[in-house]
Design an enzyme around this catalytic site. Structure first.
Site, PDB file in Angstrom:
ATOM      1  N   HIS A 138       0.537  -1.113   0.405  1.00  0.00           N
ATOM      2  CA  HIS A 138       0.104   0.248  -0.622  1.00  0.00           C
ATOM      3  C   HIS A 138       0.908   1.459  -0.028  1.00  0.00           C
ATOM      4  CE1 HIS A 138      -2.613   2.660   1.694  1.00  0.00           C
ATOM      5  NE2 HIS A 138      -3.413   1.723   1.775  1.00  0.00           N
ATOM      6  N   ASP A 214       3.531  -3.748   8.570  1.00  0.00           N
ATOM      7  CA  ASP A 214       2.347  -3.360   7.746  1.00  0.00           C
ATOM      8  C   ASP A 214       1.350  -4.404   8.126  1.00  0.00           C
ATOM      9  OD1 ASP A 214       0.345  -1.620   7.492  1.00  0.00           O
ATOM     10  OD2 ASP A 214       1.104  -1.529   5.177  1.00  0.00           O
ATOM     11  N   GLN A 217      -4.364  -4.808   7.197  1.00  0.00           N
ATOM     12  CA  GLN A 217      -5.049  -5.346   6.931  1.00  0.00           C
ATOM     13  C   GLN A 217      -5.291  -6.984   8.506  1.00  0.00           C
ATOM     14  OE1 GLN A 217      -7.029  -4.903   4.459  1.00  0.00           O
ATOM     15  NE2 GLN A 217      -6.344  -2.590   4.294  1.00  0.00           N
ATOM     16  N   LYS A 240      -9.933   0.371  10.648  1.00  0.00           N
ATOM     17  CA  LYS A 240      -9.971  -0.818  10.436  1.00  0.00           C
ATOM     18  C   LYS A 240     -10.853  -1.976  10.814  1.00  0.00           C
ATOM     19  CE  LYS A 240      -7.548   0.396   6.394  1.00  0.00           C
ATOM     20  NZ  LYS A 240      -7.466   1.402   5.679  1.00  0.00           N
ATOM     21  N   CYS A 382      -4.808   2.756  -3.671  1.00  0.00           N
ATOM     22  CA  CYS A 382      -3.496   3.509  -2.893  1.00  0.00           C
ATOM     23  C   CYS A 382      -2.365   2.158  -3.557  1.00  0.00           C
ATOM     24  CB  CYS A 382      -3.630   3.783  -1.396  1.00  0.00           C
ATOM     25  SG  CYS A 382      -5.009   4.740  -1.049  1.00  0.00           S
TER      26      CYS A 382
END
Lengths: 424, 165
Positions: A138, A214, A217, A240, A382
């Site tokens: 991303h 990261d 998600q 999220k 993105c």
């Protein structure tokens, strides 16, 4: 998963989620949008949140609000306690060994990664130093490193994606050789791909690099433990994972954080200030300039408690089952007209399905689906370098969470059929 | 949103221009003028080639890729302005932008041209795009090619001004 939850939620003992019951906790999903029932398939962009999160925040604002740090009155102590409790809760949620020192609240995962790039990167990286990223990142885990390339002359190396949407790790040792930092997603927001992070982290550490995960998600959808991952930093976002917008989390190893200069300057992050210079505060407050997102942290605590109560392994299994069901139905219904841009196997993928139906443009697809109150995202998500690799400018993406069930998948497919007939 | 809204957006004329785009292709630059328009948000891309001679757009060609609205609008536009004078083309651009700025509440009464200050009949096939205004997010898709056309006309004027100097 934290130690206290292992009796109700282990890898071996998962229970079926009661989705009807869960939907009741989300007013939008139980009562509808302007009175019409809605199929929300955009949780990879931002999840909905249960009433208990809103209640926790409004309870805080109504009865417990004061600014944090150094308040001597009981009300301020209470706000302090709630804020620091959020830190501990967030830390335990990802297995942080020392949550009180290792969790920094930011405004989102993007800011968390920027904090690493600016505080660690700007001071530790010089001309010619190597930063390794992957082709499926991303922009949040890409742009800060590209900016370092521009500002510090850092060399960027990119681990490519294979045609089966998994990372090409054949030359992993070569790729990370001599690298100072390796940044990799735990799960692609476009493909659902879950890279073998531990393998990448081990190779990176052997090469002497530090490792950034990261988790925007994956952290909302699976049991994530920083010790098991072997990362040095982990970034994730509140909104999220059923929490409010405006709060993100950076976990970093205490000794690393301790070696880093402040990111932003202001109130709260100093021990002393003279016109000649400052003495920064200890970690983690060194990285939290200004009034932090207190109410948002309180909301995040409630979200994490809600997730823990359901059990991350249960959520992970539910996502996998629903994703498998949906992919099977899509293939059954549309055959060769449907292209799914993501791994075929369910073990290495999460509940994100990027798809193309015939040659219908993703925006047209999303528009027709909206007519049936099915919310999907269309665009580059993105991830422009990944779009280029996929040979497209946009995809249509459906993503699941614990409040989606097979009826949502069925309505997705019904709406896709309608689009197929319009653009026949 | 009722299903009629969707039918209004994806009218047969629009789908026809999307499937069978008119004036597709490129031209040599110069003598033609080439202008690109790009929507970074969704990746829609339109390239407009204009061949102007004695104040008339003798040929118009379109390249690019994107959603049905951006691409059909470009095709409809090319058909509407090909062979027109630069002045006529400016009027068509202005009318089209007016069409895109009509509030959707006024569409219910679209027979009343005075209210809209627009002669929809005179706009021909372009009027098929009026359903777009019900979907505000898509207006920028419809208008993309037109921005390129307007920029192309400006560049043509600049060139001819230079020549007269």
């Amino acid at each position: 998963m934290t130690d206290t939850d292992t009796d109700t939620d282990t890898a071996t003992a998962t229970t079926q989620l009661d989705i009807e019951r869960i939907k009741q906790d989300f007013p939008l999903l139980s009562k509808g949008f302007h009175g019409e029932s809605i199929v929300y398939l955009d949780s990879a962009a931002s999840s909905q949140r249960p009433s208990c999160v809103i209640d926790a925040m409004s309870g805080y604002y109504n009865y417990s609000h004061a600014n944090v740090h150094r308040g001597v009155y009981k009300l301020a102590e209470e706000a302090d306690r709630l804020y620091e409790n959020a830190r501990i809760t967030a830390g335990k949620f990802v297995g942080a060994p020392d949550p009180a020192r290792e969790i920094v609240f930011t405004k989102n995962a993007t800011e968390a990664i920027n904090l690493i790039a600016y505080s660690w990167g700007m001071h530790r990286l010089n001309e010619g130093d190597v930063v390794v990223v992957t082709e499926i990142e991303h922009h949040a885990n890409l742009v800060p490193w590209i900016m370092l390339h521009k500002e510090r002359g850092v060399e960027l190396r990119v681990i490519p994606m294979r045609d089966d949407y998994l990372l090409d790790l054949d030359n992993l040792e070569e790729m990370v050789d001599g690298a100072k930092l390796v940044a990799c997603t735990l799960m692609s927001n476009v493909l659902g791909t879950i890279p073998p992070f531990k393998k990448i982290a081990d190779a990176a550490h052997s090469a002497g690099a530090i490792v950034v995960a990261d988790g925007a998600q994956l952290v909302p959808h699976a049991h994530v433990d920083v010790k098991e991952l072997g990362c040095d930093f982990l970034a994730f976002s509140g909104h999220k994972m059923l929490g409010p917008t405006g709060v993100g989390v950076l976990w970093g190893k205490a000794e690393l954080l301790d070696s880093m200069p402040p990111f932003m300057g202001g109130g709260g992050m100093i021990l002393d200030v003279k016109f000649e210079g400052i003495v920064p505060a200890e970690i983690p407050t060194r990285f939290e300039a200004g009034t932090p997102p207190i109410a948002e942290a309180v909301g995040l605590t409630a979200a994490i408690e809600y997730l823990d109560n359901i059990g991350m392994n249960n959520i992970c299994r539910h996502d996998a089952e629903l994703t498998a069901y949906t992919i099977d139905s899509l293939k059954d219904t549309f055959g060769r007209d449907i292209t799914i841009m993501g791994p075929d196997i369910t073990e290495d993928r999460g509940g994100v399905i990027s798809l193309a139906l015939k040659d219908i443009h993703p925006h047209d697809l999303a528009q027709v689906l909206d007519e049936s109150n099915v919310c999907i995202r269309a665009g580059h998500h993105c991830a422009k370098p990944l779009m280029r690799r996929l040979g497209t400018s946009a995809t249509a993406r459906a993503s699941f969470y614990l409040y989606n069930d097979t009826s949502d998948a069925d309505r997705l497919i019904e709406a896709l059929s309608k689009a197929a007939s319009i653009f026949g | 949103m009722s299903s009629s809204g969707l039918e209004d957006l994806y009218r047969e004329i629009i789908l026809d221009h999307y499937r069978n785009p008119r004036n597709r292709g490129s031209m040599e630059v110069p003598p033609s003028q080439r202008v690109e328009a790009y929507n970074p948000l969704c990746g829609d891309e339109v390239v407009v080639y204009l061949l102007e001679n004695n104040g008339v757009l003798e040929d118009v060609r379109i390249e690019g890729q994107g959603c049905s609205i951006s691409q059909s609008s470009a095709s409809l536009m090319s058909a509407a302005v090909k062979g027109k004078t630069v002045e006529e083309t400016r009027k068509i651009i202005s009318d089209f932008k007016k069409l895109m700025s009509i509030h959707e509440s006024k569409l219910e009464d679209s027979t009343d041209d005075t209210q809209m200050d627009l002669d929809l009949d005179a706009m021909g096939e372009l009027a098929a795009l009026q359903g777009v205004v019900r979907f505000p997010v898509r207006i920028k898709c419809a208008i993309l090619a037109w921005n390129a056309l307007a920029q192309g006309l400006d560049e043509i004027s600049d060139v001819s001004t230079d020549k007269t100097k």
